[in-house]
Write a protein that holds these residues in place. Sequence first.
Motif, short mmCIF file in Angstrom:
data_model
loop_
_atom_site.label_atom_id
_atom_site.label_comp_id
_atom_site.label_asym_id
_atom_site.label_seq_id
_atom_site.Cartn_x
_atom_site.Cartn_y
_atom_site.Cartn_z
N SER A 89 18.75 -23.81 1.15
CA SER A 89 17.38 -24.31 1.36
C SER A 89 17.38 -25.83 1.43
O SER A 89 17.99 -26.48 0.58
CB SER A 89 16.49 -23.86 0.20
OG SER A 89 15.32 -24.66 0.16
N ILE A 132 20.26 -24.50 -2.87
CA ILE A 132 21.20 -25.57 -2.55
C ILE A 132 20.95 -26.09 -1.14
O ILE A 132 20.78 -25.31 -0.20
CB ILE A 132 22.66 -25.09 -2.70
CG1 ILE A 132 22.88 -24.67 -4.15
CG2 ILE A 132 23.64 -26.19 -2.28
CD1 ILE A 132 24.29 -24.44 -4.54
N SER A 133 20.93 -27.41 -1.02
CA SER A 133 20.80 -28.09 0.27
C SER A 133 22.09 -28.86 0.54
O SER A 133 22.73 -29.34 -0.39
CB SER A 133 19.63 -29.07 0.21
OG SER A 133 19.70 -29.98 1.30
N ILE A 134 22.46 -28.97 1.81
CA ILE A 134 23.65 -29.78 2.09
C ILE A 134 23.29 -31.19 2.54
O ILE A 134 24.17 -31.99 2.85
CB ILE A 134 24.59 -29.10 3.12
CG1 ILE A 134 23.90 -28.91 4.48
CG2 ILE A 134 25.09 -27.78 2.57
CD1 ILE A 134 24.91 -28.61 5.59
N GLY A 135 22.03 -31.55 2.55
CA GLY A 135 21.69 -32.93 2.91
C GLY A 135 20.25 -33.02 3.36
O GLY A 135 19.59 -32.00 3.59
N TYR A 137 18.21 -33.27 5.91
CA TYR A 137 17.89 -33.03 7.32
C TYR A 137 17.60 -31.54 7.41
O TYR A 137 17.94 -30.79 6.49
CB TYR A 137 19.07 -33.41 8.24
CG TYR A 137 20.41 -33.09 7.62
CD1 TYR A 137 21.15 -34.06 6.97
CD2 TYR A 137 20.89 -31.78 7.64
CE1 TYR A 137 22.35 -33.76 6.35
CE2 TYR A 137 22.09 -31.47 7.02
CZ TYR A 137 22.81 -32.47 6.38
OH TYR A 137 23.99 -32.16 5.76
N LEU A 139 18.12 -27.91 9.09
CA LEU A 139 18.95 -27.06 9.94
C LEU A 139 18.10 -25.88 10.44
O LEU A 139 17.08 -25.57 9.85
CB LEU A 139 20.14 -26.51 9.14
CG LEU A 139 21.03 -27.55 8.48
CD1 LEU A 139 22.03 -26.86 7.55
CD2 LEU A 139 21.77 -28.35 9.54
N ALA A 145 25.05 -24.34 6.45
CA ALA A 145 25.11 -24.77 5.05
C ALA A 145 26.05 -23.86 4.25
O ALA A 145 26.85 -24.35 3.45
CB ALA A 145 23.72 -24.80 4.44
CL1 6GU Z 1 20.79 -25.21 2.93
N1 6GU Z 1 19.12 -24.93 4.96
C1 6GU Z 1 18.38 -25.40 5.95
N2 6GU Z 1 17.69 -24.55 6.69
N3 6GU Z 1 18.30 -26.69 6.25
C2 6GU Z 1 19.01 -27.51 5.50
C3 6GU Z 1 19.82 -27.09 4.45
C4 6GU Z 1 19.85 -25.76 4.20
N4 6GU Z 1 20.41 -28.15 3.89
C5 6GU Z 1 19.99 -29.19 4.58
N5 6GU Z 1 19.14 -28.83 5.54
#
Ligand code: 6GU
Length: 243
Positions: A89, A132-135, A137, A139, A145
Motif C-alpha cells: 500500500s 508496506i510502501s516501497i516509496g 509515488y 504504482l 512492490a
Molecule cells: Cl506497496 N502499492 C502501490 N499501489 N503503490 C505504491 C506502493 C505500493 N508503494 C509505493 N507506491
Amino acid sequence: MRFDVLTLFPEIFSGYLTQSLLKLAIDRGLTSVHLHNIRDWAEGKHKQVDDKPFGGGPGMLLMAGPVVEAVEAVQAAADAPPGRLLLMSPQGRRLDQSLAEELSTSNRLVLLCGRYEGFDQRVVDLLRPEEISIGDYVLNGGEVAAMTIIDSVVRLVPGVLGDETSNQEDSFSRAGRTLEYAQYTRPREYRGLSVPDVLLSGNHPEIAAWREADAARRTAARLRAMDSGLQDSAGEPRPKPEA
Ligand code: 6GU
C-alpha cells in the motif's frame, strides 16, 4: 524461506522468478515463491473481485470476500506457519534496508497485492496486515512492490548470494553508511577514461585506502548534492542545461 503472493495477476511474476538470483535461490531450495490468484476465491460464474465504492467516487475496490478468504486459505496451508501478512500500500510503512533485514528473519511472508483504487476497508479490519510502501509515488498495483520486497529480502537469506561478504559490503548495510566506491572491469581504457592505476597495482593496502577515500569523497559529494540539488549521482557538477 517461503513467500506466498496473492494477486490478480500472477503472470506478472513469472519472468522475474525464472531468471538470475531468484531462480538460483529457488533451484537450490533456499527459498520458494507460491503464487495465488485472488480470483480463485471469487464467487459466481463471473468470478467478480471488484466493485464500485459505496458513496460514489472514482474507480473500483477489491471486494472483502475474495481477498479475506484467499488470505485465510493460504495462511492456513497445513505445511507452513501462517507467517507475516504484508499488504502492499502506498500508505504503508516505508521499506528500507533495516525492514528488509527484519523481514529476512521470518520463515514465511505472505504478500497481498491490490489493484484499482484499493481494498474494501474490511480487508484491513479483519486481517490486520502490516501495510508496506516501497516509496512515495503511486504504482498501478502492488505487484512491483511485492517483487521489490522479495528481491531485497531474499538476498539476505543465508546462502543465497553464495558470498556472504557481498551483503555486508552493500552501502546500506555497512556501519559507516557511506556510498560505495567506484569499481572498474576490463577494458583498462574506454573512450579515453582509464582505470585508476592504484587498482592495477596489486598493492592491497593501497587499494583499500583508495577505496575508503573514494567512498568518503562520494558520500560527501552526495550530501552536498542533497543540500543544493545541483550535482549528479556521481557527485560531479551537473552540466548547465542548454539555454
Ligand atoms: Cl506497496 N502499492 C502501490 N499501489 N503503490 C505504491 C506502493 C505500493 N508503494 C509505493 N507506491
